[in-house]
Design a protein around this motif. Sequence first.
Motif, PDB file in Angstrom:
ATOM      1  N   ALA A   1       0.846  -1.192   0.000  1.00 27.03           N
ATOM      2  CA  ALA A   1       0.000   0.000   0.000  1.00 27.03           C
ATOM      3  C   ALA A   1       0.881   1.242   0.000  1.00 27.03           C
ATOM      4  CB  ALA A   1      -0.908  -0.004   1.223  1.00 27.03           C
ATOM      5  N   ILE A   2       0.403   2.294  -0.636  1.00 27.88           N
ATOM      6  CA  ILE A   2       1.115   3.570  -0.624  1.00 27.88           C
ATOM      7  C   ILE A   2       0.156   4.658  -0.162  1.00 27.88           C
ATOM      8  CG2 ILE A   2       2.833   2.977  -2.356  1.00 27.88           C
ATOM      9  CD1 ILE A   2       1.128   4.387  -4.406  1.00 27.88           C
ATOM     10  N   HIS A   3       0.720   5.695   0.402  1.00 24.22           N
ATOM     11  CA  HIS A   3      -0.053   6.799   0.960  1.00 24.22           C
ATOM     12  C   HIS A   3      -0.012   7.955  -0.024  1.00 24.22           C
ATOM     13  CE1 HIS A   3      -2.081   8.562   4.410  1.00 24.22           C
ATOM     14  NE2 HIS A   3      -1.343   9.656   4.295  1.00 24.22           N
ATOM     15  N   VAL A   4      -1.164   8.418  -0.481  1.00 23.02           N
ATOM     16  CA  VAL A   4      -1.261   9.515  -1.453  1.00 23.02           C
ATOM     17  C   VAL A   4      -2.086  10.634  -0.841  1.00 23.02           C
ATOM     18  CG1 VAL A   4      -1.994  10.225  -3.752  1.00 23.02           C
ATOM     19  CG2 VAL A   4      -1.077   7.919  -3.388  1.00 23.02           C
ATOM     20  N   LEU A   5      -1.483  11.789  -0.608  1.00 20.54           N
ATOM     21  CA  LEU A   5      -2.172  12.924  -0.015  1.00 20.54           C
ATOM     22  C   LEU A   5      -2.947  13.706  -1.067  1.00 20.54           C
ATOM     23  CD1 LEU A   5       0.643  14.294   2.341  1.00 20.54           C
ATOM     24  CD2 LEU A   5      -1.211  12.713   2.913  1.00 20.54           C
ATOM     25  N   GLN A   6      -4.011  14.365  -0.633  1.00 19.55           N
ATOM     26  CA  GLN A   6      -4.763  15.248  -1.517  1.00 19.55           C
ATOM     27  C   GLN A   6      -4.002  16.562  -1.670  1.00 19.55           C
ATOM     28  OE1 GLN A   6      -7.805  14.733  -3.241  1.00 19.55           O
ATOM     29  NE2 GLN A   6      -7.110  16.637  -4.209  1.00 19.55           N
ATOM     30  N   ASN A   7      -3.675  16.934  -2.892  1.00 20.01           N
ATOM     31  CA  ASN A   7      -3.008  18.206  -3.135  1.00 20.01           C
ATOM     32  C   ASN A   7      -3.938  19.359  -2.757  1.00 20.01           C
ATOM     33  OD1 ASN A   7      -1.346  20.308  -4.300  1.00 20.01           O
ATOM     34  ND2 ASN A   7      -0.463  18.727  -5.607  1.00 20.01           N
ATOM     35  N   GLU A   8      -3.388  20.392  -2.138  1.00 20.25           N
ATOM     36  CA  GLU A   8      -4.211  21.527  -1.727  1.00 20.25           C
ATOM     37  C   GLU A   8      -4.815  22.261  -2.916  1.00 20.25           C
ATOM     38  OE1 GLU A   8      -1.936  24.054   0.776  1.00 20.25           O
ATOM     39  OE2 GLU A   8      -1.705  22.566   2.380  1.00 20.25           O
ATOM     40  N   LYS A   9      -4.136  22.268  -4.033  1.00 18.25           N
ATOM     41  CA  LYS A   9      -4.629  22.914  -5.244  1.00 18.25           C
ATOM     42  C   LYS A   9      -4.887  21.850  -6.306  1.00 18.25           C
ATOM     43  CE  LYS A   9      -4.523  27.083  -3.677  1.00 18.25           C
ATOM     44  NZ  LYS A   9      -4.494  26.684  -2.270  1.00 18.25           N
ATOM     45  N   GLN A  10      -5.729  22.185  -7.260  1.00 16.54           N
ATOM     46  CA  GLN A  10      -6.072  21.228  -8.306  1.00 16.54           C
ATOM     47  C   GLN A  10      -4.940  21.165  -9.329  1.00 16.54           C
ATOM     48  OE1 GLN A  10     -10.141  20.414  -9.674  1.00 16.54           O
ATOM     49  NE2 GLN A  10      -9.524  21.226 -11.669  1.00 16.54           N
ATOM     50  N   HIS A  11      -4.106  20.150  -9.194  1.00 21.32           N
ATOM     51  CA  HIS A  11      -3.010  19.919 -10.134  1.00 21.32           C
ATOM     52  C   HIS A  11      -3.334  18.794 -11.111  1.00 21.32           C
ATOM     53  CE1 HIS A  11       0.484  21.944  -7.708  1.00 21.32           C
ATOM     54  NE2 HIS A  11      -0.506  22.767  -7.980  1.00 21.32           N
ATOM     55  N   VAL A  12      -4.491  18.195 -10.964  1.00 23.28           N
ATOM     56  CA  VAL A  12      -4.922  17.140 -11.879  1.00 23.28           C
ATOM     57  C   VAL A  12      -6.438  17.171 -11.957  1.00 23.28           C
ATOM     58  CG1 VAL A  12      -5.016  15.377 -10.058  1.00 23.28           C
ATOM     59  CG2 VAL A  12      -4.721  14.683 -12.441  1.00 23.28           C
ATOM     60  N   THR A  13      -6.970  16.846 -13.127  1.00 25.04           N
ATOM     61  CA  THR A  13      -8.417  16.769 -13.285  1.00 25.04           C
ATOM     62  C   THR A  13      -8.753  15.637 -14.247  1.00 25.04           C
ATOM     63  OG1 THR A  13     -10.409  17.972 -13.971  1.00 25.04           O
ATOM     64  CG2 THR A  13      -8.374  18.524 -15.121  1.00 25.04           C
ATOM     65  N   SER A  14      -9.806  14.918 -13.916  1.00 21.80           N
ATOM     66  CA  SER A  14     -10.311  13.841 -14.763  1.00 21.80           C
ATOM     67  C   SER A  14     -11.695  14.253 -15.248  1.00 21.80           C
ATOM     68  CB  SER A  14     -10.372  12.532 -13.971  1.00 21.80           C
ATOM     69  OG  SER A  14     -10.951  11.504 -14.740  1.00 21.80           O
ATOM     70  N   PHE A  15     -11.949  14.154 -16.553  1.00 23.41           N
ATOM     71  CA  PHE A  15     -13.193  14.681 -17.104  1.00 23.41           C
ATOM     72  C   PHE A  15     -13.612  13.917 -18.357  1.00 23.41           C
ATOM     73  CE2 PHE A  15      -9.624  16.916 -18.945  1.00 23.41           C
ATOM     74  CZ  PHE A  15      -9.918  16.973 -20.301  1.00 23.41           C
ATOM     75  N   MET A  16     -14.905  14.008 -18.649  1.00 26.42           N
ATOM     76  CA  MET A  16     -15.458  13.436 -19.867  1.00 26.42           C
ATOM     77  C   MET A  16     -15.517  14.524 -20.933  1.00 26.42           C
ATOM     78  SD  MET A  16     -16.609  10.556 -21.120  1.00 26.42           S
ATOM     79  CE  MET A  16     -17.202   9.585 -19.710  1.00 26.42           C
ATOM     80  N   GLY A  17     -14.924  14.261 -22.081  1.00 26.46           N
ATOM     81  CA  GLY A  17     -14.949  15.220 -23.169  1.00 26.46           C
ATOM     82  C   GLY A  17     -16.234  15.131 -23.970  1.00 26.46           C
ATOM     83  N   ASN A  18     -16.454  16.109 -24.831  1.00 20.19           N
ATOM     84  CA  ASN A  18     -17.633  16.101 -25.700  1.00 20.19           C
ATOM     85  C   ASN A  18     -17.614  14.964 -26.713  1.00 20.19           C
ATOM     86  OD1 ASN A  18     -18.643  18.397 -24.440  1.00 20.19           O
ATOM     87  ND2 ASN A  18     -17.573  19.791 -25.843  1.00 20.19           N
ATOM     88  N   ASP A  19     -16.489  14.289 -26.817  1.00 16.47           N
ATOM     89  CA  ASP A  19     -16.372  13.132 -27.700  1.00 16.47           C
ATOM     90  C   ASP A  19     -16.641  11.822 -26.959  1.00 16.47           C
ATOM     91  OD1 ASP A  19     -14.172  13.276 -26.091  1.00 16.47           O
ATOM     92  OD2 ASP A  19     -12.685  13.050 -27.687  1.00 16.47           O
ATOM     93  N   ALA A  20     -17.181  11.915 -25.739  1.00 14.67           N
ATOM     94  CA  ALA A  20     -17.520  10.745 -24.915  1.00 14.67           C
ATOM     95  C   ALA A  20     -16.283   9.946 -24.512  1.00 14.67           C
ATOM     96  CB  ALA A  20     -18.519   9.845 -25.628  1.00 14.67           C
ATOM     97  N   VAL A  21     -15.137  10.604 -24.458  1.00 13.79           N
ATOM     98  CA  VAL A  21     -13.881   9.993 -24.011  1.00 13.79           C
ATOM     99  C   VAL A  21     -13.496  10.618 -22.676  1.00 13.79           C
ATOM    100  CG1 VAL A  21     -11.419   9.717 -24.494  1.00 13.79           C
ATOM    101  CG2 VAL A  21     -13.088   9.497 -26.348  1.00 13.79           C
TER     102      VAL A  21
END
Length: 283
Positions: free
Chosen positions: A148-168
Amino acid sequence: MKLKYILLFLFIACFTTACNTDDADDTQQEVNEVEGVLKVQEISNNTHTIELYNKEGVFKTGYNSIRLRIKDNTTNMYVENATVSWKPIMQMPSMQHSSPYSTIEKSIGTNTVYQGFIVYQMTNTDGSGWSLTIDYAIDGTDYTATDAIHVLQNEKQHVTSFMGNDAVRYVLALVEPESPIIGVNTLKVALFRMESMMTFSEVEDYTISLDPRMPGMGNHSSPNNTDLSYSFVDKLYHGDLSLTMTGYWVLNLKLMNTLDEILKGETVTEDNPQSSLYLELEF
């Protein structure tokens, strides 16, 4: 007689100098191949201990550049000739998924250090949920180690996951600047396409428009910014980011495909102060 004493003196002087040189070589410290980075944690099996390093000494959501060394548990020597791969896994209540990650290569100028990156797109509030499996081969013998590894939440948004208009579904992560300055910064981001829950591929030759704003200062922008374009050299998107003062900045983005179709994001206006696609910086 005088000549005999002179020769004897020269012999003693040369012998003493040679001995001092040898002593200096013997006491010379070994090169620290992980200088400038901090150990995050270790992952072990019965044969080896794998040490994980980065600049901060912790994993955070976003782009993580990682170095590793493999230590033989019997000899305490570090392995120089391994072939290494890895896979991060996030365990959700009803399913699991991976994240974007690189291949692992020998770090340039070192004998025992290997390097790559992992993009953690999310984490649990307590930093739990992620594990890392490292597979490696040494002299034709295969090994594996998982923990197991420990991953902290970054205070600022340095990554984003999203659905594009192309359904990807895409993952976009900030790579640079690591230490922003007042002036024009080199902006680098990584863009991935989610092929499956376990597979992500790099997206090539799209365009990312950039409009940085300071919400706390009237949402003003800055001059001399450039949109991001893809580089086949490092497989990242590069642009110029102008920061005119310290503080909190929102990097408003729009993602366009090769046909200049907008897949995600909007233009910033008085009525629309922020794009739905953005990253954050504060310095």
